[in-house]
Design a protein around this motif. Sequence first.
Motif, mmCIF file in Angstrom:
data_model
loop_
_atom_site.group_PDB
_atom_site.id
_atom_site.type_symbol
_atom_site.label_atom_id
_atom_site.label_comp_id
_atom_site.label_asym_id
_atom_site.label_seq_id
_atom_site.Cartn_x
_atom_site.Cartn_y
_atom_site.Cartn_z
ATOM 1 N N ASP A 49 -0.715 2.627 7.976
ATOM 2 C CA ASP A 49 -1.470 1.799 7.228
ATOM 3 C C ASP A 49 -1.389 0.338 7.886
ATOM 4 O OD1 ASP A 49 -2.931 3.689 5.720
ATOM 5 O OD2 ASP A 49 -1.848 3.144 3.841
ATOM 6 N N VAL A 50 -2.220 -0.723 7.671
ATOM 7 C CA VAL A 50 -1.937 -1.915 8.258
ATOM 8 C C VAL A 50 -1.549 -2.678 6.963
ATOM 9 C CG1 VAL A 50 -2.757 -4.183 9.043
ATOM 10 C CG2 VAL A 50 -3.435 -1.875 10.184
ATOM 11 N N VAL A 51 -0.378 -3.321 6.656
ATOM 12 C CA VAL A 51 -0.042 -4.029 5.253
ATOM 13 C C VAL A 51 0.249 -5.535 5.509
ATOM 14 C CG1 VAL A 51 1.002 -1.689 4.542
ATOM 15 C CG2 VAL A 51 2.307 -3.337 5.679
ATOM 16 N N VAL A 52 0.525 -6.098 4.216
ATOM 17 C CA VAL A 52 0.690 -7.483 4.143
ATOM 18 C C VAL A 52 1.705 -7.636 3.429
ATOM 19 C CG1 VAL A 52 0.027 -9.771 3.077
ATOM 20 C CG2 VAL A 52 -1.901 -8.241 3.875
ATOM 21 N N LEU A 53 3.033 -8.047 4.010
ATOM 22 C CA LEU A 53 4.253 -8.387 3.462
ATOM 23 C C LEU A 53 4.633 -9.528 3.294
ATOM 24 C CD1 LEU A 53 6.897 -7.690 5.896
ATOM 25 C CD2 LEU A 53 4.876 -6.034 6.450
ATOM 26 N N ARG A 54 5.954 -9.853 2.377
ATOM 27 C CA ARG A 54 6.627 -11.009 2.634
ATOM 28 C C ARG A 54 7.737 -10.850 3.704
ATOM 29 N NH1 ARG A 54 5.571 -14.437 -1.258
ATOM 30 N NH2 ARG A 54 4.939 -13.656 -3.017
ATOM 31 N N HIS A 55 7.884 -11.860 4.524
ATOM 32 C CA HIS A 55 8.863 -11.478 5.587
ATOM 33 C C HIS A 55 10.342 -11.255 4.925
ATOM 34 C CE1 HIS A 55 11.651 -12.879 8.859
ATOM 35 N NE2 HIS A 55 10.546 -12.289 9.524
ATOM 36 N N LYS A 65 1.487 -6.110 9.409
ATOM 37 C CA LYS A 65 2.286 -5.449 10.444
ATOM 38 C C LYS A 65 1.510 -3.816 10.069
ATOM 39 C CE LYS A 65 4.891 -8.216 12.039
ATOM 40 N NZ LYS A 65 4.593 -8.992 13.443
ATOM 41 N N ARG A 66 2.007 -3.131 10.804
ATOM 42 C CA ARG A 66 1.677 -1.581 10.607
ATOM 43 C C ARG A 66 2.729 -0.781 9.980
ATOM 44 N NH1 ARG A 66 -2.642 1.073 11.932
ATOM 45 N NH2 ARG A 66 -3.357 -0.383 13.742
ATOM 46 N N ALA A 67 2.566 -0.036 8.969
ATOM 47 C CA ALA A 67 3.677 0.319 8.313
ATOM 48 C C ALA A 67 3.837 1.870 9.080
ATOM 49 C CB ALA A 67 3.279 0.847 7.082
ATOM 50 N N VAL A 68 4.956 2.000 9.464
ATOM 51 C CA VAL A 68 5.149 3.230 10.461
ATOM 52 C C VAL A 68 5.941 4.343 9.719
ATOM 53 C CG1 VAL A 68 6.491 4.187 12.500
ATOM 54 C CG2 VAL A 68 5.357 1.617 12.535
ATOM 55 N N LEU A 132 -8.496 0.795 10.040
ATOM 56 C CA LEU A 132 -8.101 1.987 10.029
ATOM 57 C C LEU A 132 -6.680 2.430 10.194
ATOM 58 C CD1 LEU A 132 -10.810 3.654 12.287
ATOM 59 C CD2 LEU A 132 -11.024 3.153 9.627
ATOM 60 N N SER A 133 -6.185 3.468 9.426
ATOM 61 C CA SER A 133 -4.836 3.700 9.918
ATOM 62 C C SER A 133 -4.832 4.493 10.919
ATOM 63 C CB SER A 133 -4.414 4.800 8.469
ATOM 64 O OG SER A 133 -4.569 4.134 7.285
ATOM 65 N N SER A 134 -3.518 4.743 11.485
ATOM 66 C CA SER A 134 -3.306 5.409 12.747
ATOM 67 C C SER A 134 -3.630 6.993 12.522
ATOM 68 C CB SER A 134 -2.043 5.130 13.481
ATOM 69 O OG SER A 134 -0.932 5.830 12.366
ATOM 70 N N ASP A 135 -3.533 7.454 13.792
ATOM 71 C CA ASP A 135 -3.846 8.865 13.561
ATOM 72 C C ASP A 135 -3.111 9.734 12.555
ATOM 73 O OD1 ASP A 135 -1.555 9.318 14.749
ATOM 74 O OD2 ASP A 135 -2.453 10.072 16.675
ATOM 75 N N ARG A 136 -3.726 11.080 12.254
ATOM 76 C CA ARG A 136 -2.990 11.827 11.318
ATOM 77 C C ARG A 136 -1.466 12.230 11.664
ATOM 78 N NH1 ARG A 136 -7.319 13.454 7.716
ATOM 79 N NH2 ARG A 136 -9.155 12.856 8.507
ATOM 80 N N SER A 137 -1.215 12.357 12.889
ATOM 81 C CA SER A 137 0.074 12.924 13.481
ATOM 82 C C SER A 137 1.272 11.850 13.076
ATOM 83 C CB SER A 137 0.114 12.948 14.992
ATOM 84 O OG SER A 137 0.097 11.574 15.471
ATOM 85 N N GLY A 138 1.018 10.705 12.226
ATOM 86 C CA GLY A 138 1.940 9.649 11.741
ATOM 87 C C GLY A 138 2.464 8.893 12.879
ATOM 88 N N ARG A 139 2.038 8.907 14.149
ATOM 89 C CA ARG A 139 2.210 7.967 15.174
ATOM 90 C C ARG A 139 1.196 6.620 14.783
ATOM 91 N NH1 ARG A 139 1.742 10.658 20.598
ATOM 92 N NH2 ARG A 139 -0.142 10.905 19.611
ATOM 93 N N SER A 140 1.878 5.608 15.032
ATOM 94 C CA SER A 140 1.270 4.225 14.713
ATOM 95 C C SER A 140 0.566 3.852 16.233
ATOM 96 C CB SER A 140 2.088 3.269 14.223
ATOM 97 O OG SER A 140 2.787 2.607 15.473
#
Length: 148
Positions: A49-55, A65-68, A132-140
């Motif tokens: 997933d692409v997420v919003v976060l605090r630095h 960023k993308r949560a890996v 979109l989230s990355s592919d289903r294999s879990g690789r970003s």
Amino acid sequence: MPELSQETERGRGAAPYGLAEVTGPSMVPTLYQGDQLLVRYGARVRAGDVVVLRHPFQQDLLVVKRAVELREGGWWVLGDNAYAGGDSTDYGTVPDELILGRALFRWRPRKADQRSPLALVRWALSAARPVLSSDRSGRSASRRLRAR
């Protein structure tokens, strides 16, 4: 690293959704400077997933960023642009409490030089897209880009 405009923080208490503006190149080619994001605050985050976060070191700075993967201590996050930096390779895992939400939708504003009918059609066909989230294999996407 993509910062988000401070407009994101205003009025966040009541609504689970908000808007954010991307600045910086670290999520190219997924997100570009000036893209607007629809963010769902408090949404469940999954790998890819692409997420919003605090630095982690500047908590008044919001980044996207993308949560890996979920590791001990929090989420490992990466930008989709391997050359931009400003992700977990610099500051390590991000604690869950610093992950604010998940990007759902992207709106790309029209550029001033997009005046021809063909340019307008191209823009209209690509301006609004789900994030979109990355592919289903879990690789970003960033891992795939870095492997090339």
